[in-house]
Every structure is written in structure tokens, then in C-alpha cells.
Design a protein around this motif. Sequence first.
Motif, PDB file in Angstrom:
ATOM      1  N   GLN A 124       0.828  -1.204   0.000  1.00  0.00           N
ATOM      2  CA  GLN A 124       0.000   0.000   0.000  1.00  0.00           C
ATOM      3  C   GLN A 124       0.867   1.261   0.000  1.00  0.00           C
ATOM      4  O   GLN A 124       0.581   2.216  -0.727  1.00  0.00           O
ATOM      5  CB  GLN A 124      -0.944  -0.002   1.201  1.00  0.00           C
ATOM      6  CG  GLN A 124      -1.991  -1.089   1.142  1.00  0.00           C
ATOM      7  CD  GLN A 124      -2.723  -1.268   2.457  1.00  0.00           C
ATOM      8  OE1 GLN A 124      -2.422  -0.640   3.466  1.00  0.00           O
ATOM      9  NE2 GLN A 124      -3.718  -2.161   2.454  1.00  0.00           N
ATOM     10  N   ASP A 125       1.914   1.240   0.810  1.00  0.00           N
ATOM     11  CA  ASP A 125       2.823   2.388   0.864  1.00  0.00           C
ATOM     12  C   ASP A 125       3.540   2.574  -0.470  1.00  0.00           C
ATOM     13  O   ASP A 125       3.723   3.706  -0.933  1.00  0.00           O
ATOM     14  CB  ASP A 125       3.843   2.229   1.993  1.00  0.00           C
ATOM     15  CG  ASP A 125       3.225   2.380   3.375  1.00  0.00           C
ATOM     16  OD1 ASP A 125       2.074   2.880   3.481  1.00  0.00           O
ATOM     17  OD2 ASP A 125       3.889   1.981   4.353  1.00  0.00           O
ATOM     18  N   LEU A 126       3.947   1.477  -1.082  1.00  0.00           N
ATOM     19  CA  LEU A 126       4.594   1.551  -2.394  1.00  0.00           C
ATOM     20  C   LEU A 126       3.642   2.153  -3.426  1.00  0.00           C
ATOM     21  O   LEU A 126       4.037   3.031  -4.201  1.00  0.00           O
ATOM     22  CB  LEU A 126       5.069   0.172  -2.843  1.00  0.00           C
ATOM     23  CG  LEU A 126       5.632   0.087  -4.261  1.00  0.00           C
ATOM     24  CD1 LEU A 126       6.867   0.969  -4.411  1.00  0.00           C
ATOM     25  CD2 LEU A 126       5.948  -1.360  -4.617  1.00  0.00           C
ATOM     26  N   ALA A 127       2.397   1.705  -3.433  1.00  0.00           N
ATOM     27  CA  ALA A 127       1.413   2.252  -4.380  1.00  0.00           C
ATOM     28  C   ALA A 127       1.249   3.755  -4.176  1.00  0.00           C
ATOM     29  O   ALA A 127       1.173   4.520  -5.146  1.00  0.00           O
ATOM     30  CB  ALA A 127       0.075   1.535  -4.221  1.00  0.00           C
ATOM     31  N   LYS A 128       1.224   4.191  -2.911  1.00  0.00           N
ATOM     32  CA  LYS A 128       1.110   5.624  -2.609  1.00  0.00           C
ATOM     33  C   LYS A 128       2.330   6.375  -3.131  1.00  0.00           C
ATOM     34  O   LYS A 128       2.205   7.419  -3.772  1.00  0.00           O
ATOM     35  CB  LYS A 128       0.953   5.823  -1.100  1.00  0.00           C
ATOM     36  CG  LYS A 128       0.888   7.260  -0.653  1.00  0.00           C
ATOM     37  CD  LYS A 128       0.606   7.393   0.828  1.00  0.00           C
ATOM     38  CE  LYS A 128       1.655   6.698   1.657  1.00  0.00           C
ATOM     39  NZ  LYS A 128       1.490   6.916   3.112  1.00  0.00           N
ATOM     40  N   GLU A 129       3.521   5.842  -2.877  1.00  0.00           N
ATOM     41  CA  GLU A 129       4.749   6.484  -3.340  1.00  0.00           C
ATOM     42  C   GLU A 129       4.805   6.537  -4.864  1.00  0.00           C
ATOM     43  O   GLU A 129       5.254   7.540  -5.438  1.00  0.00           O
ATOM     44  CB  GLU A 129       5.977   5.743  -2.805  1.00  0.00           C
ATOM     45  CG  GLU A 129       6.214   5.957  -1.336  1.00  0.00           C
ATOM     46  CD  GLU A 129       7.473   5.271  -0.845  1.00  0.00           C
ATOM     47  OE1 GLU A 129       8.239   4.711  -1.661  1.00  0.00           O
ATOM     48  OE2 GLU A 129       7.706   5.298   0.382  1.00  0.00           O
ATOM     49  N   LEU A 130       4.348   5.485  -5.525  1.00  0.00           N
ATOM     50  CA  LEU A 130       4.357   5.490  -6.993  1.00  0.00           C
ATOM     51  C   LEU A 130       3.387   6.535  -7.545  1.00  0.00           C
ATOM     52  O   LEU A 130       3.630   7.098  -8.621  1.00  0.00           O
ATOM     53  CB  LEU A 130       4.062   4.095  -7.535  1.00  0.00           C
ATOM     54  CG  LEU A 130       5.174   3.069  -7.281  1.00  0.00           C
ATOM     55  CD1 LEU A 130       4.732   1.675  -7.730  1.00  0.00           C
ATOM     56  CD2 LEU A 130       6.476   3.473  -7.961  1.00  0.00           C
ATOM     57  N   ARG A 131       2.322   6.827  -6.807  1.00  0.00           N
ATOM     58  CA  ARG A 131       1.426   7.930  -7.212  1.00  0.00           C
ATOM     59  C   ARG A 131       2.159   9.266  -7.102  1.00  0.00           C
ATOM     60  O   ARG A 131       1.985  10.158  -7.936  1.00  0.00           O
ATOM     61  CB  ARG A 131       0.143   7.927  -6.379  1.00  0.00           C
ATOM     62  CG  ARG A 131      -0.822   6.805  -6.755  1.00  0.00           C
ATOM     63  CD  ARG A 131      -2.197   6.960  -6.122  1.00  0.00           C
ATOM     64  NE  ARG A 131      -2.187   6.922  -4.671  1.00  0.00           N
ATOM     65  CZ  ARG A 131      -2.260   5.822  -3.931  1.00  0.00           C
ATOM     66  NH1 ARG A 131      -2.354   4.640  -4.513  1.00  0.00           N
ATOM     67  NH2 ARG A 131      -2.247   5.895  -2.610  1.00  0.00           N
ATOM     68  N   TRP A 132       3.000   9.421  -6.055  1.00  0.00           N
ATOM     69  CA  TRP A 132       3.797  10.644  -5.923  1.00  0.00           C
ATOM     70  C   TRP A 132       4.767  10.774  -7.093  1.00  0.00           C
ATOM     71  O   TRP A 132       4.962  11.870  -7.618  1.00  0.00           O
ATOM     72  CB  TRP A 132       4.581  10.649  -4.619  1.00  0.00           C
ATOM     73  CG  TRP A 132       3.794  10.621  -3.362  1.00  0.00           C
ATOM     74  CD1 TRP A 132       2.465  10.946  -3.192  1.00  0.00           C
ATOM     75  CD2 TRP A 132       4.279  10.244  -2.076  1.00  0.00           C
ATOM     76  NE1 TRP A 132       2.112  10.796  -1.876  1.00  0.00           N
ATOM     77  CE2 TRP A 132       3.197  10.360  -1.165  1.00  0.00           C
ATOM     78  CE3 TRP A 132       5.515   9.823  -1.605  1.00  0.00           C
ATOM     79  CZ2 TRP A 132       3.332  10.074   0.174  1.00  0.00           C
ATOM     80  CZ3 TRP A 132       5.652   9.537  -0.254  1.00  0.00           C
ATOM     81  CH2 TRP A 132       4.567   9.662   0.626  1.00  0.00           C
ATOM     82  N   VAL A 133       5.384   9.657  -7.479  1.00  0.00           N
ATOM     83  CA  VAL A 133       6.327   9.661  -8.601  1.00  0.00           C
ATOM     84  C   VAL A 133       5.610  10.102  -9.876  1.00  0.00           C
ATOM     85  O   VAL A 133       6.093  10.975 -10.604  1.00  0.00           O
ATOM     86  CB  VAL A 133       6.977   8.270  -8.798  1.00  0.00           C
ATOM     87  CG1 VAL A 133       7.771   8.210 -10.097  1.00  0.00           C
ATOM     88  CG2 VAL A 133       7.859   7.915  -7.604  1.00  0.00           C
ATOM     89  N   GLU A 134       4.451   9.525 -10.132  1.00  0.00           N
ATOM     90  CA  GLU A 134       3.683   9.878 -11.320  1.00  0.00           C
ATOM     91  C   GLU A 134       3.253  11.350 -11.280  1.00  0.00           C
ATOM     92  O   GLU A 134       3.331  12.060 -12.281  1.00  0.00           O
ATOM     93  CB  GLU A 134       2.463   8.972 -11.468  1.00  0.00           C
ATOM     94  CG  GLU A 134       1.608   9.279 -12.675  1.00  0.00           C
ATOM     95  CD  GLU A 134       2.360   9.250 -13.992  1.00  0.00           C
ATOM     96  OE1 GLU A 134       2.004  10.056 -14.893  1.00  0.00           O
ATOM     97  OE2 GLU A 134       3.301   8.455 -14.145  1.00  0.00           O
ATOM     98  N   ALA A 135       2.821  11.829 -10.124  1.00  0.00           N
ATOM     99  CA  ALA A 135       2.410  13.235  -9.998  1.00  0.00           C
ATOM    100  C   ALA A 135       3.589  14.171 -10.250  1.00  0.00           C
ATOM    101  O   ALA A 135       3.444  15.207 -10.908  1.00  0.00           O
ATOM    102  CB  ALA A 135       1.817  13.490  -8.609  1.00  0.00           C
ATOM    103  N   ALA A 136       4.759  13.815  -9.748  1.00  0.00           N
ATOM    104  CA  ALA A 136       5.940  14.651  -9.952  1.00  0.00           C
ATOM    105  C   ALA A 136       6.339  14.672 -11.420  1.00  0.00           C
ATOM    106  O   ALA A 136       6.640  15.741 -11.975  1.00  0.00           O
ATOM    107  CB  ALA A 136       7.098  14.140  -9.090  1.00  0.00           C
ATOM    108  N   ARG A 137       6.323  13.520 -12.071  1.00  0.00           N
ATOM    109  CA  ARG A 137       6.659  13.463 -13.501  1.00  0.00           C
ATOM    110  C   ARG A 137       5.659  14.248 -14.337  1.00  0.00           C
ATOM    111  O   ARG A 137       6.035  14.980 -15.254  1.00  0.00           O
ATOM    112  CB  ARG A 137       6.728  12.021 -13.967  1.00  0.00           C
ATOM    113  CG  ARG A 137       7.929  11.295 -13.419  1.00  0.00           C
ATOM    114  CD  ARG A 137       7.985   9.868 -13.861  1.00  0.00           C
ATOM    115  NE  ARG A 137       9.182   9.248 -13.287  1.00  0.00           N
ATOM    116  CZ  ARG A 137       9.400   7.959 -13.247  1.00  0.00           C
ATOM    117  NH1 ARG A 137       8.508   7.121 -13.752  1.00  0.00           N
ATOM    118  NH2 ARG A 137      10.500   7.478 -12.709  1.00  0.00           N
TER     119      ARG A 137
END
Length: 143
Positions: A124-137
Motif C-alpha cells: 500500500q505504501d509503495l502504491a502511494k509512493e508510486l502515485r507521488w512519482v507519477e504526480a511529480a513526472r
Amino acid sequence: MEGMDGSSASRLKGIESVPWGDLRHAYGRATDVPTLLEMLAEGSDEQRDHAVHELFGNILHQGAVYEATAPAVPFLAALARAENIPIHHRGKILYLLSAIASGSSYLDVHRDMLFRNWTEKDEQDLAKELRWVEAARRAVAEE
């Protein structure tokens, strides 16, 4: 975002509307980010160097992006476009934006180095972090 007069108030318009205290970076709450962005806008060369260094350490810590990274991007991009920012600092800001665009998730990078069993919470934490990565990109691409 940048005003006709090139003032920092114009470049950083809307910075107060971002809930920095609710966002997190590598070291906790992102309450220092607006001050660092203002330092980039108006500081001395030494202060600007310090601000870039700190931003590399907190919103892009060791290549990992955080919740506060994407909201900082429009302000960084505006500063990179500002003609009154010295060219070498504009270059450093552009380098930071480039690094954000290629940033990753802390857990994604470190999952094989964690000396414990991977749990559902980790997923779940990884999925949240990957959303941050996508938002930053996406934020960098939009700028």
C-alpha cells in the motif's frame, strides 16, 4: 505564473495556498519548502545555493520523490524561467527539475534491501509512493 515585473511575489503567487504543513518530504513536514523557494527567488548566491542543496535533500532525497515534490514543481519551473535569477542558479533549478522527472519511489528502490518480510502495508505504501512519482513526472511535463 511569472508576472510582468518579474517580482518574486509574482513568481511565487499561490505558494501560500499549498498546504505545506500537511505534505511530507524526506525529513517530515514540508513547512520549510516555501522558505527555500523564496530564498531561491530573492536570496544571495550563497542562499540560493543553500536552497537548491536543501531541496535536493528533502523533496528529492537520494533520487526519491515525496508527497511535497509535485506541488513544488510549478514554483521551481517559474523560477527557472525568471530572467532575474542568475543563469547558473537557473541551471541548478533545471537540473533539479530533470532529476525530479526521473525520480523514483523510496520503497521501489529499496525493497530488496529491506531486511524484513514485505507486507501488505508495504504494498500500500509503495502504491502511494508510486502515485507521488507519477504526480511529480506529470508536473514537470506540464511545465
